[in-house]
Design an enzyme around this catalytic site. Structure first.
Site, PDB file in Angstrom:
ATOM      1  N   SER A  90      -6.245 -49.584  -7.053  1.00 27.78           N
ATOM      2  CA  SER A  90      -5.982 -48.811  -5.264  1.00 27.78           C
ATOM      3  C   SER A  90      -7.615 -48.876  -5.301  1.00 27.78           C
ATOM      4  O   SER A  90      -7.745 -49.015  -3.638  1.00 27.78           O
ATOM      5  CB  SER A  90      -5.709 -47.739  -5.859  1.00 27.78           C
ATOM      6  OG  SER A  90      -6.462 -47.196  -6.624  1.00 27.78           O
ATOM      7  N   ASP A 136     -14.487 -48.401 -10.207  1.00 28.68           N
ATOM      8  CA  ASP A 136     -13.122 -49.819  -9.465  1.00 28.68           C
ATOM      9  C   ASP A 136     -14.008 -50.432  -7.829  1.00 28.68           C
ATOM     10  O   ASP A 136     -14.069 -51.126  -7.605  1.00 28.68           O
ATOM     11  CB  ASP A 136     -12.299 -49.477  -9.218  1.00 28.68           C
ATOM     12  CG  ASP A 136     -11.523 -48.778 -10.581  1.00 28.68           C
ATOM     13  OD1 ASP A 136     -12.627 -48.597 -11.849  1.00 28.68           O
ATOM     14  OD2 ASP A 136      -9.999 -48.579 -10.624  1.00 28.68           O
TER      15      ASP A 136
END
Ligand code: PMV
Length: 326
Positions: A90, A136
């Site tokens: 994502s 991330d």
């Protein structure tokens, strides 16, 4: 038409311990997500009418970040990442969408990767009820080897600080990078167990364990020390030492209960061909990562053991524009 690419990531050291203020080290991988946007007469995503509520990352970037009011867009997504596997799919989607839209709206302004990391983090936080670490998104935007910590980490190059208002109060992180020396004959091989990695549940499980057995905090502190020695080994290009630190990290992750039979199955299938091997990310399911000089052999072992392999060179690049046509 613009196509942007943003890589996935894998955590080499420090998962779970980072929740308790220790540093985490992540590297970008070759596989990632590509987003293509072009003008259209209707809003289309993946060939179907775009429903913003079903795609919170994308709609946040279009409406809240860029406040885009131009002509409708057709958006196409190509992902090479296993989803819900701890590879940052994502984040890679958010960053590639952010990069593509930035270039579409402001074609003459170069892409600033720190701003892109902030856009991606905002999209993740918005989609995850205000709870998202910048690991991330920062690794995917900047590429290479990224260190995320509560405090600045000595021996790394500081890039930026991130703050987020979460339901539990304000949280902040320092994000830095380690310049890797030329690393030629070493690869990362990820092995997906095929089981989703429920980050929230795994983090809650560790928190319960520490409440019931406070002595387990020494495992978290040990992961912090291993992370520092792994970082030193990475900076000097001593990959045997990096592998050794990964194995030690896995020992501690077992002790805090985040490994699983499926992960252990892939780890034991590959350890004789690895410099180091451990779970990566939240654990439970998700992926393991092997550091190896023999990626083909490790990938085969993962397949034979029932996992899905993904080979990456070490420390690949960050987000970028790959195609641009007027
Ligand atoms: O599986 P991932 O990539 O979401 O990694 C989770 C890493 C944790 O340290 C377990 C949680 C966190 O927020 O850092």
């Amino acid at each position: 038409m613009v196509t942007a690419f943003a890589p996935g990531k894998c955590i080499l050291f420090g998962e779970h311990a980072v929740v308790y203020g220790q540093p985490a080290v992540a590297v970008s991988i070759d596989a990632g997500v590509e987003v293509t946007i072009s003008e259209s007469s209707r809003w289309i995503l993946e060939g179907k009418p775009f429903e913003p509520s079903r795609h919170p990352h994308i709609s946040h970037i279009i409406n809240d970040i860029f406040e885009y009011t131009g002509r409708p867009l057709e958006i196409d997504i190509k992902s090479e990442l296993f989803s819900a596997a701890g590879l940052g799919s994502s984040a890679a989607l958010s960053n590639s969408m952010g990069a593509a839209l930035h270039h579409f709206v402001r074609p003459n302004e170069p892409l600033d990767l720190i701003s892109l990391a902030r856009i991606g983090h905002s999209a993740e936080a918005n989609a995850q009820k205000g709870r998202a670490s910048p690991t991330d998104t920062a690794t995917s935007a900047l590429g290479g080897c990224v260190v995320v910590s509560g405090d600045r980490v000595k021996g790394t190059q500081h890039f930026f600080d991130a703050t987020l208002e979460t339901p539990e109060g304000s949280r902040s992180w320092s994000i830095s990078k380690v310049e890797l020396p030329e690393i030629e004959d070493v690869w990362l091989v990820l092995g997906f167990t095929g089981i989703g990695s429920p980050t929230g549940d795994m983090v809650a499980g560790v928190s319960e364990l520490l409440k019931s057995d406070p002595l387990k905090m020494k495992e978290i502190e040990a992961i912090g020390e291993i992370t520092y020695s792994g970082l030193r080994a990475l900076s000097s290009g001593n990959m045997e030492e990096v592998g050794h630190a990964m194995n030690e990290c896995q020992e501690r992750l077992r002790k805090i209960g985040v490994s699983s039979p499926e992960l252990e199955n892939l780890i034991s299938a590959t350890e004789s061909h690895s410099l180091g091997v451990k779970l990566t990310g939240a654990g439970g399911g998700g992926c393991m990562v092997s550091l190896t000089r023999n990626p083909q052999r490790v990938a085969e072992c993962i397949e034979i053991a029932g996992g899905r392999p993904l080979v990456s060179k070490f420390g690949s690049g960050g987000a970028r524009i790959v195609i641009e046509e007027n």
